[in-house]
Design an enzyme around this catalytic site. Structure first.
Site, short mmCIF file in Angstrom:
data_model
loop_
_atom_site.label_atom_id
_atom_site.label_comp_id
_atom_site.label_asym_id
_atom_site.label_seq_id
_atom_site.Cartn_x
_atom_site.Cartn_y
_atom_site.Cartn_z
N ARG A 173 -61.09 -72.80 6.50
CA ARG A 173 -59.73 -72.26 6.39
C ARG A 173 -59.36 -72.08 4.92
O ARG A 173 -59.94 -72.69 4.03
CB ARG A 173 -58.73 -73.19 7.08
CG ARG A 173 -59.02 -73.42 8.56
CD ARG A 173 -58.05 -74.44 9.14
NE ARG A 173 -58.27 -74.66 10.56
CZ ARG A 173 -59.08 -75.59 11.07
NH1 ARG A 173 -59.76 -76.38 10.24
NH2 ARG A 173 -59.22 -75.72 12.37
N LYS A 198 -57.89 -79.74 9.13
CA LYS A 198 -56.84 -79.78 10.14
C LYS A 198 -57.02 -81.02 11.01
O LYS A 198 -58.13 -81.32 11.45
CB LYS A 198 -56.91 -78.52 11.01
CG LYS A 198 -55.70 -78.32 11.89
CD LYS A 198 -55.71 -76.96 12.54
CE LYS A 198 -54.46 -76.73 13.36
NZ LYS A 198 -54.44 -75.39 13.98
N HIS A 269 -58.65 -65.40 6.53
CA HIS A 269 -58.97 -65.84 7.88
C HIS A 269 -59.92 -64.88 8.59
O HIS A 269 -60.62 -65.28 9.53
CB HIS A 269 -57.69 -66.02 8.70
CG HIS A 269 -57.75 -67.15 9.67
ND1 HIS A 269 -57.81 -68.47 9.27
CD2 HIS A 269 -57.79 -67.18 11.02
CE1 HIS A 269 -57.86 -69.25 10.35
NE2 HIS A 269 -57.86 -68.49 11.42
N ARG A 272 -63.37 -66.10 8.64
CA ARG A 272 -63.59 -67.18 9.59
C ARG A 272 -63.98 -66.61 10.95
O ARG A 272 -64.95 -67.04 11.58
CB ARG A 272 -62.32 -68.03 9.69
CG ARG A 272 -62.38 -69.22 10.65
CD ARG A 272 -61.09 -70.03 10.47
NE ARG A 272 -60.94 -71.07 11.46
CZ ARG A 272 -61.46 -72.29 11.37
NH1 ARG A 272 -62.22 -72.60 10.34
NH2 ARG A 272 -61.23 -73.20 12.31
N HIS A 295 -62.98 -77.33 15.36
CA HIS A 295 -62.11 -77.33 16.52
C HIS A 295 -62.26 -78.64 17.29
O HIS A 295 -63.37 -79.06 17.59
CB HIS A 295 -62.45 -76.17 17.46
CG HIS A 295 -62.04 -74.83 16.93
ND1 HIS A 295 -62.57 -73.64 17.39
CD2 HIS A 295 -61.14 -74.49 15.96
CE1 HIS A 295 -62.01 -72.64 16.73
NE2 HIS A 295 -61.15 -73.13 15.87
N TYR A 304 -64.35 -67.03 21.08
CA TYR A 304 -65.31 -66.19 20.36
C TYR A 304 -66.41 -65.66 21.26
O TYR A 304 -67.05 -64.67 20.93
CB TYR A 304 -65.89 -66.98 19.19
CG TYR A 304 -64.89 -67.19 18.08
CD1 TYR A 304 -64.57 -66.18 17.19
CD2 TYR A 304 -64.24 -68.42 17.96
CE1 TYR A 304 -63.63 -66.37 16.20
CE2 TYR A 304 -63.29 -68.62 16.96
CZ TYR A 304 -62.99 -67.59 16.09
OH TYR A 304 -62.05 -67.78 15.11
#
Length: 336
Positions: A173, A198, A269, A272, A295, A304
């Site tokens: 990120r 995150k 982004h 990414r 994630h 995805y």
């Protein structure tokens, strides 16, 4: 802008908000949130969401936590649904949920601390947020056009090339790249450490040889000329020798995309999304993509698999009976 001018520029509603009776409760709640180990970004989002809510309450004469009932919160939820931005567009359901989640946490805390008898937000339903496909991806050829633009900018271009290659190779990120320290990247081992990403989780990632090459070029040729003592140890520095700000880095990357003649919105982004899709197209397992992206939930990564069309097309060509092209005669019958 000088402090006096900033104060004069504030809206009257913001000045009134400083005297709002619920503000001390909000301050204590945010302090408690930080003490629980929540990230600075999460605490900031809670603060912004609650300030927005207090401004709405102030306009309606709602001063105390006890004045906020479940019907009041439902009215606020409907207010967000009908709210229109300056361009006339509504708030997305994700944004509405983002403004409502701090309220659920705040009133839960108020009830737990016995500031109110019961939690009016306990049954507040958040808008359903639909998982949407990434709208725009870059092709490998487009990425090459973008990095080619960095050759036009001398020493800055070497730094920008290292940044783009890091985004493209790792899919980290924007803020994660901004926070990288010198010791977080080991080009000789081909690894990159994201610290407190995150969810405040660390993760060790592989980084490709090409990205490592450009990082080494930047470290040897450019960073020593940019750094301002005392050196804080941040890996990527802006033109003034300081850590990048989020929008500053985004604007820099965006200019390179536009200069490459690519008419797709987005900046950091988009790399990414591109990284994840390219790896899936080339056979990577979805769980490896999950680890790369950081994630917590595999369902977040599964989106995805819907973007990655190359493998699906290959399977379709091999298995679908009508996928092969037949030769047709003049009467419309196949000649096979």
């Amino acid at each position: 802008m000088p402090r006096r001018e900033r104060r004069a520029a504030r809206r009257p509603a913001d000045t009134a908000l400083e005297r709002h009776a619920m503000l001390p409760y909000v301050a204590r709640f945010l302090e408690a949130s930080a003490a629980l180990g929540l990230s600075e970004q999460t605490v900031s989002l809670r603060a912004r969401g609650l300030q927005r809510f207090l401004r709405w309450c102030d306009e309606r004469g709602l001063e105390r936590p006890q004045d906020v009932t479940r019907p009041v919160l439902e009215r606020y939820r409907r207010h967000l649904f009908h709210y229109r931005k300056r361009n006339g567009a509504p708030l997305s359901f994700a944004t509405q949920a983002q403004w409502l989640m701090p309220l659920k946490a705040f009133f839960r805390w108020l009830a737990k601390e016995n500031h109110i008898l019961h939690n009016p937000a306990s049954e507040l339903t958040l808008p359903r947020v639909h998982r949407r496909l990434p709208k725009h991806l870059l092709t490998p050829a487009e990425v090459e056009r973008i990095v080619a633009q960095t050759r036009l900018h001398g020493a800055q271009g070497i730094r920008d090339r290292a940044i783009i290659e890091t985004f493209y190779s790792t899919g980290i990120r924007r803020q994660e790249l901004i926070d990288l320290a010198l010791y977080d990247v080991e080009p000789q081992h081909g690894t990159l450490m994201v610290r407190e990403g995150k969810g405040r989780k660390d993760r060790l990632l592989p980084i490709g040889e090409r990205a490592c090459h450009w990082i080494m070029c930047y470290l040897e040729e450019v960073r020593p000329e940019l750094v301002v003592e005392p050196d804080g140890g941040v890996l990527f520095l802006n033109d003034h020798g300081e850590p990048f700000k989020g929008t500053q880095l985004g604007d820099r990357v965006r200019k390179l995309i536009v200069a490459a003649g690519i008419d797709k919105p987005g900046s950091c982004h988009i790399f990414r999304h591109t990284m994840a899709t390219c790896m899936l197209d080339n056979g990577a397992d979805i769980r490896f993509i999950q680890a790369m992206l950081g994630h917590a939930d595999l369902n977040t990564t599964q989106i995805y698999t819907q973007v990655s069309i190359a493998k699906l097309k290959a399977v379709h060509a091999l298995t679908h009976p009508a996928s092969k092209h037949d030769e047709w005669d003049d009467d419309g019958d196949t000649t096979a």
